[in-house]
Design an enzyme around this catalytic site. Structure first.
Site, short mmCIF file in Angstrom:
data_model
loop_
_atom_site.label_atom_id
_atom_site.label_comp_id
_atom_site.label_asym_id
_atom_site.label_seq_id
_atom_site.Cartn_x
_atom_site.Cartn_y
_atom_site.Cartn_z
N LYS A 52 0.84 -1.20 0.00
CA LYS A 52 0.00 0.00 0.00
C LYS A 52 0.88 1.26 0.00
O LYS A 52 0.60 2.22 -0.71
CB LYS A 52 -0.94 -0.02 1.21
CG LYS A 52 -2.08 -1.00 1.00
CD LYS A 52 -2.87 -1.32 2.24
CE LYS A 52 -3.85 -2.46 1.91
NZ LYS A 52 -4.56 -3.01 3.06
N GLN A 96 -5.10 -1.84 9.20
CA GLN A 96 -4.92 -3.16 8.58
C GLN A 96 -5.53 -4.25 9.47
O GLN A 96 -5.21 -4.34 10.65
CB GLN A 96 -3.41 -3.41 8.36
CG GLN A 96 -3.10 -4.69 7.63
CD GLN A 96 -3.62 -4.69 6.19
OE1 GLN A 96 -3.43 -3.72 5.44
NE2 GLN A 96 -4.29 -5.76 5.80
N ASP A 119 -11.32 2.29 3.28
CA ASP A 119 -11.62 0.87 3.06
C ASP A 119 -13.10 0.68 2.73
O ASP A 119 -13.50 -0.38 2.26
CB ASP A 119 -11.30 0.06 4.33
CG ASP A 119 -9.96 -0.66 4.21
OD1 ASP A 119 -9.55 -0.94 3.07
OD2 ASP A 119 -9.35 -0.95 5.26
#
Ligand code: NDP
Length: 293
Positions: A52, A96, A119
């Site tokens: 990422k 995460q 997200d």
């Protein structure tokens, strides 16, 4: 033989589009910024986080990295999220997953400001998705839709079968397909005659988490098959939820694993960071979506 959809190529196209938009923002003195929070030392999560950050570098998005010890308290993590919510220089927050067991994942996801929820997991954004007004869409299912559309397949009016109903893949994929005017069936572990259901699909999205679950005789001739699964076999190789070699012979389009949906998730994350930044700056996004939030 099916046309093999190249997820690496399409994800690069999307990252380049984001890069161009980021350059335009730079002319206005704006640089989007993503905060990535990693708790603990899960090796798979470390790889995801590293990828990422690399993608951020590629498209010109600034990344802030928070690597926290696995025994950090839930409160400390929530405090960090609160600080980042208030920090106007940070446009996106990504925690995460999975988190260590002593931390309540739901509480953490709820703490993220929906405008910074890159997200697309916050119930507010899921709600917007269900009423067809989402701007920050869950990255993996949004990536599946891009793969289908950019391969020239029109979803409208097609029978779409999603195998799997998780909150992060199956359910949002079904909502996105509905928004594209697909006629959607969602299958799960309690579905009866699942083979028959899947065979009805002109478009099949597999998000089961079981290696080679979808066999050649379970799909119809000419089906478009999108494989979200990432399964690690005993020999160390990666494999999808679709039996690629059997299905490739019958499908019209199919994604490989690796190199299909996987690279799309990060590309869509970059797109969400850009959108989040634009929303926070009050851009109109063409459809007045900035006003909805
Ligand atoms: P989950 O385990 O959360 O969900 C799996 C779904 O499959 C559930 O809805 C479950 O049904 C259903 N299922 C399980 N067994 C069967 C069965 N025998 N028949 C029918 N349905 C079944 O997985 P995720 O959605 O998180 O992930 C799915 C796959 O996608 C995994 O391989 C994961 O690694 C991969 N993935 C890939 C990403 C990428 O970037 N490419 C991102 C996220 C995930 P029920 O609800 O009834 O239990």
């Amino acid at each position: 033989m099916a046309y093999i959809i190249d997820g690496k190529k399409i994800s690069l196209e999307i990252k380049n589009e984001v890069k161009n938009e980021v350059l335009k923002l730079a002319e206005k003195g704006v640089k989007p910024c993503l905060a990535v929070i990693l708790v603990g030392e899960n090796p798979a999560s470390q790889v995801y986080v590293r990828n990422k950050k690399k993608a951020c570098e590629y498209v010109g998005i600034k990344s802030l990295s928070y690597e926290l010890p696995s025994d950090i308290s839930e409160n400390k993590l929530l405090e960090l999220i609160d600080d980042l919510n208030k920090n106007s220089e940070c446009n996106g927050i990504l925690v995460q997953l999975p988190l260590p067991k002593h931390i309540d994942e739901e509480k953490v996801l709820l703490a993220i400001d929906p405008k910074k929820d890159v997200d697309g997991f916050h119930p507010y954004n899921v709600g917007l998705l269900s009423v067809g007004k989402a701007f920050l869409k869950a990255c993996t299912p949004a990536g599946c839709i891009e793969l289908i559309k950019r391969s020239g397949v029109d979803i409208s009016g097609k029978n779409c079968v999603v195998v799997g109903r998780s909150n992060i893949v199956g359910k949002p994929a079904a909502m996105l397909l509905t928004a594209e005017n697909g006629t959607v069936t969602v299958c799960h572990s309690k579905t009866k005659n699942i083979d028959e259901e899947i065979r009805r699909g002109d478009i099949v999205i597999a998000a089961v988490g079981k290696p080679n679950f979808i066999k050649g005789d379970m799909i119809s001739d000419g089906a478009v098959v999108i494989d979200v699964g990432i399964n690690r076999l005993e020999n160390g190789k990666l494999c999808g939820d679709v039996d690629f070699y059997e299905c490739e012979k019958k499908a019209s389009f199919i994604t490989p694993v690796p190199g299909g949906v996987g690279p799309m998730t990060i590309a869509m994350l970059m797109k969400n960071c850009l959108l989040a930044c634009e929303i926070q700056l009050g851009f109109e996004l063409g459809k007045n979506r900035a006003k909805d939030i």
